[in-house]
Design a protein around this motif. Structure first.
Motif, PDB file in Angstrom:
ATOM      1  N   THR B  45       0.851  -1.200   0.000  1.00  0.00           N
ATOM      2  CA  THR B  45       0.000   0.000   0.000  1.00  0.00           C
ATOM      3  C   THR B  45       0.883   1.244   0.000  1.00  0.00           C
ATOM      4  OG1 THR B  45      -0.116  -0.140   2.396  1.00  0.00           O
ATOM      5  CG2 THR B  45      -1.973  -1.055   1.186  1.00  0.00           C
ATOM      6  N   PRO B  46       0.382   2.344  -0.604  1.00  0.00           N
ATOM      7  CA  PRO B  46       1.223   3.536  -0.780  1.00  0.00           C
ATOM      8  C   PRO B  46       1.681   4.138   0.562  1.00  0.00           C
ATOM      9  CG  PRO B  46      -1.072   3.939  -1.458  1.00  0.00           C
ATOM     10  CD  PRO B  46      -0.944   2.487  -1.233  1.00  0.00           C
ATOM     11  N   GLY B  47       0.811   4.053   1.626  1.00  0.00           N
ATOM     12  CA  GLY B  47       1.182   4.731   2.871  1.00  0.00           C
ATOM     13  C   GLY B  47       1.946   3.869   3.849  1.00  0.00           C
ATOM     14  N   TRP B  48       2.235   2.625   3.466  1.00  0.00           N
ATOM     15  CA  TRP B  48       2.802   1.670   4.432  1.00  0.00           C
ATOM     16  C   TRP B  48       4.073   2.179   5.093  1.00  0.00           C
ATOM     17  CZ3 TRP B  48       2.342  -1.581   7.948  1.00  0.00           C
ATOM     18  CH2 TRP B  48       3.406  -2.370   8.388  1.00  0.00           C
ATOM     19  N   GLU B  49       4.967   2.769   4.301  1.00  0.00           N
ATOM     20  CA  GLU B  49       6.257   3.180   4.859  1.00  0.00           C
ATOM     21  C   GLU B  49       6.062   4.174   5.999  1.00  0.00           C
ATOM     22  OE1 GLU B  49      10.219   4.573   2.662  1.00  0.00           O
ATOM     23  OE2 GLU B  49       9.008   3.064   1.596  1.00  0.00           O
ATOM     24  N   LYS B  50       5.155   5.113   5.772  1.00  0.00           N
ATOM     25  CA  LYS B  50       4.886   6.127   6.807  1.00  0.00           C
ATOM     26  C   LYS B  50       4.279   5.480   8.042  1.00  0.00           C
ATOM     27  CE  LYS B  50       3.909  10.212   4.098  1.00  0.00           C
ATOM     28  NZ  LYS B  50       2.694  10.766   3.529  1.00  0.00           N
ATOM     29  N   VAL B  51       3.301   4.592   7.782  1.00  0.00           N
ATOM     30  CA  VAL B  51       2.627   3.946   8.914  1.00  0.00           C
ATOM     31  C   VAL B  51       3.624   3.132   9.732  1.00  0.00           C
ATOM     32  CG1 VAL B  51       0.950   2.168   9.533  1.00  0.00           C
ATOM     33  CG2 VAL B  51       0.345   3.909   7.864  1.00  0.00           C
ATOM     34  N   GLN B  52       4.473   2.428   8.990  1.00  0.00           N
ATOM     35  CA  GLN B  52       5.444   1.595   9.700  1.00  0.00           C
ATOM     36  C   GLN B  52       6.345   2.451  10.576  1.00  0.00           C
ATOM     37  OE1 GLN B  52       8.435  -0.344   7.321  1.00  0.00           O
ATOM     38  NE2 GLN B  52       8.518  -2.104   8.708  1.00  0.00           N
ATOM     39  N   LYS B  53       6.729   3.590  10.081  1.00  0.00           N
ATOM     40  CA  LYS B  53       7.636   4.460  10.809  1.00  0.00           C
ATOM     41  C   LYS B  53       6.970   5.032  12.059  1.00  0.00           C
ATOM     42  CE  LYS B  53      10.872   7.863   9.252  1.00  0.00           C
ATOM     43  NZ  LYS B  53      11.032   8.789   8.105  1.00  0.00           N
ATOM     44  N   SER B  54       5.687   5.385  11.921  1.00  0.00           N
ATOM     45  CA  SER B  54       5.071   6.056  13.069  1.00  0.00           C
ATOM     46  C   SER B  54       4.314   5.114  14.005  1.00  0.00           C
ATOM     47  CB  SER B  54       4.157   7.191  12.591  1.00  0.00           C
ATOM     48  OG  SER B  54       3.262   6.701  11.628  1.00  0.00           O
ATOM     49  N   PHE B  55       3.986   3.887  13.546  1.00  0.00           N
ATOM     50  CA  PHE B  55       3.258   2.967  14.441  1.00  0.00           C
ATOM     51  C   PHE B  55       4.084   1.754  14.865  1.00  0.00           C
ATOM     52  CE2 PHE B  55      -0.328   5.327  12.893  1.00  0.00           C
ATOM     53  CZ  PHE B  55      -1.225   5.295  13.945  1.00  0.00           C
ATOM     54  N   PHE B  56       4.945   1.290  13.971  1.00  0.00           N
ATOM     55  CA  PHE B  56       5.705   0.061  14.262  1.00  0.00           C
ATOM     56  C   PHE B  56       7.194   0.350  14.208  1.00  0.00           C
ATOM     57  CE2 PHE B  56       1.670  -1.119  12.296  1.00  0.00           C
ATOM     58  CZ  PHE B  56       1.130  -1.882  13.323  1.00  0.00           C
ATOM     59  N   ASN B  57       7.590   1.331  14.991  1.00  0.00           N
ATOM     60  CA  ASN B  57       8.960   1.796  14.953  1.00  0.00           C
ATOM     61  C   ASN B  57       9.767   1.087  16.035  1.00  0.00           C
ATOM     62  OD1 ASN B  57      11.333   3.344  15.205  1.00  0.00           O
ATOM     63  ND2 ASN B  57      10.278   5.062  14.197  1.00  0.00           N
ATOM     64  N   GLY B  58      10.637   0.153  15.619  1.00  0.00           N
ATOM     65  CA  GLY B  58      11.405  -0.662  16.560  1.00  0.00           C
ATOM     66  C   GLY B  58      12.183   0.135  17.599  1.00  0.00           C
ATOM     67  N   PRO B  59      13.023   1.013  17.178  1.00  0.00           N
ATOM     68  CA  PRO B  59      13.834   1.769  18.153  1.00  0.00           C
ATOM     69  C   PRO B  59      12.967   2.532  19.164  1.00  0.00           C
ATOM     70  CG  PRO B  59      14.688   2.086  15.938  1.00  0.00           C
ATOM     71  CD  PRO B  59      13.406   1.319  15.786  1.00  0.00           C
ATOM     72  N   VAL B  60      11.876   3.146  18.684  1.00  0.00           N
ATOM     73  CA  VAL B  60      11.003   3.885  19.601  1.00  0.00           C
ATOM     74  C   VAL B  60      10.380   2.933  20.607  1.00  0.00           C
ATOM     75  CG1 VAL B  60       8.884   5.238  19.793  1.00  0.00           C
ATOM     76  CG2 VAL B  60      10.517   5.732  17.959  1.00  0.00           C
ATOM     77  N   LEU B  61       9.972   1.787  20.126  1.00  0.00           N
ATOM     78  CA  LEU B  61       9.345   0.800  21.012  1.00  0.00           C
ATOM     79  C   LEU B  61      10.312   0.376  22.108  1.00  0.00           C
ATOM     80  CD1 LEU B  61       6.798  -0.934  21.447  1.00  0.00           C
ATOM     81  CD2 LEU B  61       7.955  -2.741  20.172  1.00  0.00           C
ATOM     82  N   ILE B  62      11.546   0.067  21.704  1.00  0.00           N
ATOM     83  CA  ILE B  62      12.542  -0.399  22.668  1.00  0.00           C
ATOM     84  C   ILE B  62      12.830   0.696  23.697  1.00  0.00           C
ATOM     85  CG2 ILE B  62      14.993  -1.012  22.918  1.00  0.00           C
ATOM     86  CD1 ILE B  62      14.646  -2.450  20.143  1.00  0.00           C
ATOM     87  N   LYS B  63      12.876   1.928  23.216  1.00  0.00           N
ATOM     88  CA  LYS B  63      13.222   3.029  24.108  1.00  0.00           C
ATOM     89  C   LYS B  63      12.106   3.305  25.126  1.00  0.00           C
ATOM     90  CE  LYS B  63      15.079   7.582  23.550  1.00  0.00           C
ATOM     91  NZ  LYS B  63      15.098   8.679  22.583  1.00  0.00           N
ATOM     92  N   THR B  64      10.843   3.201  24.672  1.00  0.00           N
ATOM     93  CA  THR B  64       9.744   3.612  25.552  1.00  0.00           C
ATOM     94  C   THR B  64       9.159   2.459  26.365  1.00  0.00           C
ATOM     95  OG1 THR B  64       8.198   3.284  23.720  1.00  0.00           O
ATOM     96  CG2 THR B  64       9.057   5.507  24.047  1.00  0.00           C
ATOM     97  N   PHE B  65       9.412   1.232  25.937  1.00  0.00           N
ATOM     98  CA  PHE B  65       8.728   0.097  26.568  1.00  0.00           C
ATOM     99  C   PHE B  65       8.920  -0.002  28.091  1.00  0.00           C
ATOM    100  CE2 PHE B  65       7.427  -4.409  26.941  1.00  0.00           C
ATOM    101  CZ  PHE B  65       6.256  -4.336  26.211  1.00  0.00           C
ATOM    102  N   PRO B  66      10.185   0.134  28.579  1.00  0.00           N
ATOM    103  CA  PRO B  66      10.369   0.021  30.043  1.00  0.00           C
ATOM    104  C   PRO B  66       9.552   1.061  30.811  1.00  0.00           C
ATOM    105  CG  PRO B  66      12.488  -0.028  28.909  1.00  0.00           C
ATOM    106  CD  PRO B  66      11.454   0.340  27.879  1.00  0.00           C
ATOM    107  N   LYS B  67       9.527   2.278  30.288  1.00  0.00           N
ATOM    108  CA  LYS B  67       8.771   3.339  30.963  1.00  0.00           C
ATOM    109  C   LYS B  67       7.262   3.041  30.946  1.00  0.00           C
ATOM    110  CE  LYS B  67      11.028   6.877  32.778  1.00  0.00           C
ATOM    111  NZ  LYS B  67      11.700   7.880  31.940  1.00  0.00           N
ATOM    112  N   LEU B  68       6.830   2.424  29.851  1.00  0.00           N
ATOM    113  CA  LEU B  68       5.408   2.074  29.758  1.00  0.00           C
ATOM    114  C   LEU B  68       5.055   1.020  30.799  1.00  0.00           C
ATOM    115  CD1 LEU B  68       4.827   1.946  25.890  1.00  0.00           C
ATOM    116  CD2 LEU B  68       4.034   3.683  27.492  1.00  0.00           C
ATOM    117  N   ILE B  69       5.955   0.044  30.933  1.00  0.00           N
ATOM    118  CA  ILE B  69       5.741  -0.992  31.948  1.00  0.00           C
ATOM    119  C   ILE B  69       5.661  -0.333  33.317  1.00  0.00           C
ATOM    120  CG2 ILE B  69       6.790  -2.950  33.133  1.00  0.00           C
ATOM    121  CD1 ILE B  69       6.434  -4.172  30.637  1.00  0.00           C
TER     122      ILE B  69
END
Lengths: 243, 277
Positions: B45-69
């Motif tokens: 899909t045309p918007g996938w790259e953007k969506v992946q960056k803003s919703f499924f962003n590995g580095p962001v997830l790793i950085k924020t996950f402990p604080k979320l827990i």
């Protein structure tokens, strides 16, 4: 004097009159059997005696005292009148022993140790000593019904009402429950049975009452009722059950 | 031994083996097809790259996950003190609605009104009204805390639902149980406590488990009145990093808790229906 005396007992469910002016005398130590077709009012009459149903009219005397006065707390009478039900109605969340001990402990505030000897001897007497720790669903129908009888006996009632207590049992289990009734009769317990066990009623009862449409239309000793009924309805009913 | 061998070879077992093999093949094929479609088609899909960056962003997830827990611990705390209160209040309301003596009529009306009101108002509204309204009275600390009043809003709402489930449980106990207990000379109150309630509570355990799961999720509604729990924390990260991945992280954390709980509730429900059959 009659232990239990019913005078003109009337019970209605809405427009349907289930007990239509019943008179009945039960003497001390007597076994009285109520017979009649389903819907004749046998069970309802027993429930009225135990005050599980409000009666519309009439008196129910226990030792000469009217227990059916509207507004009277039924608990006092129920302590003296035990009841055993067709479907056993054991409490499924309690073991057999707990089922039996519940009422003496809560109603008479007795401690477990106070009643343990008596209760255990009851279990022994009815051949259930090894079943005390079982839950109802681990017992056969006959065993459950015997536990239900022990549960009623543990309150040391003066009268026990039995509401078709063998109707839900497999035929081969009926005997063990009826044997218990014979034992109780020998000990002089006053009992009223609603029953379809004609053979048993004939052998064991002191008096048979035939109910039709909420009335006792004929009563007498077993031989008279079974061999020489005077009412046409009684004759017809007995013909049908003998077939 | 010979008996079981013979049993394996019946027409029925042969048929069932065949059927089983067939359904495994069909289920596997369809699952693979769907997965392939998702993995191949969605990224096209045309918007996938953007969506992946803003919703499924590995580095962001790793950085924020402990604080979320860390923030999720607050959810758990609020849940842990609310749940027992809900159980108690819910049961009391159910009992209040069940009393029959005329002297207790006001209690019955109160119970009915309580359930009507708190089931009729959206949770978020109750949270707002109580969470903002009561502290607005100018109570001294700690009684102006949104934690307390937010929790109370949840407790009131959930008690209304839980009470109705308890009431259904009480109704589900067969009247013959009551009759048997009464015939032994027990008082109405004793019948309720010793015979009806224990069975009623047991009957509704699976339904109440579902309420617990729903409560666990709804604790997040308190974020709207202040407490920095997981949803709020994810929102903070979203603003800081201009990225929605923290919300996905929060969803993952919720699922880690709710999926096992749901499975357990289903298991209880299934076991109960087996016992009843």
């Amino acid at each position: 004097m009659a232990k239990l005396k019913l005078r003109n007992v009337v019970k209605r469910f809405g427009d349907v009159t289930v007990c239509n002016g019943v008179n009945l005398d039960v003497n001390d130590g007597q076994m009285v059997c109520l017979i009649g077709a389903s819907g004749a009012g046998k069970s309802t009459l027993l429930r009225c005696i135990n005050l599980l149903e409000h009666t519309e009219d009439g008196e129910i005397f226990l030792d000469g005292e009217d227990i059916a006065v509207p507004g009277l707390n039924p608990q006092a009478a129920r302590k003296k009148i035990g009841m055993v039900f067709q479907n056993f109605n054991l409490f499924p969340h309690m073991t057999a022993l707990e089922n039996v001990m519940l009422a003496p402990r809560r109603v008479y505030k007795k401690s477990r140790t106070d009643i343990e000897v008596e209760v255990v001897s009851l279990f022994n007497r009815f051949g259930l000593a090894d079943r005390m720790a079982n839950y109802p669903d681990q017992l056969s129908g006959g065993q459950q019904q015997r536990v239900a009888i022990i549960r009623a006996l543990a309150m040391r009632p003066e009268v026990i009402l039995f509401d078709e207590i063998t109707s839900a049992l497999d035929p081969q289990l009926v005997g063990e429950v009826l044997d218990v009734l014979l034992q109780l009769k020998k000990q002089g317990m006053t009992m009223v049975l609603a029953t379809h066990e004609m053979q048993f009623a004939r052998q064991a009862a002191d008096k048979i009452c035939f109910l039709k449409d909420g009335e006792i239309i004929e009563e007498g000793p077993p031989d008279q009722i079974f061999d020489a009924p005077t009412q046409a309805a009684t004759k017809e009913f007995l013909m049908r059950v003998r077939k | 031994m010979r008996k079981t061998e013979a049993a394996v070879l019946t027409r029925r077992t042969l048929f069932e083996q065949r059927q089983r093999r067939r359904s495994i093949v069909i289920a596997t094929t369809s699952t693979v097809l769907v997965l392939v479609a998702l993995i191949v088609l969605v990224p096209m899909t045309p918007g996938w790259e953007k969506v992946q960056k803003s919703f499924f962003n590995g580095p962001v997830l790793i950085k924020t996950f402990p604080k979320l827990i860390e923030a999720f611990k607050l959810n758990v705390m609020i849940f842990l003190w609310s749940a027992p209160m809900i159980a108690i209040l819910g049961l009391l309301v159910a009992l209040a609605r069940n009393v029959k003596s005329p002297a207790m009529f006001p209690l019955r009306i109160l119970g009915a009104t309580f359930t009507d009101v708190f089931r009729g108002v959206p949770v978020i509204l109750t949270v707002y009204l109580i969470g903002f309204g009561v502290p607005g009275l100018g109570l001294p600390r700690p009684w102006n805390s949104p934690y307390i009043w937010g929790s109370i809003a949840l407790i009131l709402t959930y008690s209304a639902y839980v009470a109705e489930i308890f009431r259904a449980g009480i109704d589900s106990v067969h009247p013959s149980q009551r009759a048997a207990a009464l015939s032994l000379g027990l008082s109405e109150r004793q019948v309720m406590r010793e015979v009806v309630l224990p069975q009623a509570v047991r009957n509704v355990v699976p339904s109440q488990m579902n309420m617990l799961i729903a409560l666990q999720k709804d604790v997040s509604l308190l974020s709207f009145i202040g407490p920095v729990e997981i949803f709020r924390q994810a929102g903070v990260f979203k603003s800081l990093m201009a990225n929605f991945t923290p919300y996905v992280g929060a969803a993952i954390i919720f699922l880690l808790v709710t999926i096992p709980a749901t499975r357990y509730a289903d298991y209880l429900m299934e076991r109960q229906s087996r016992e009843r059959s």
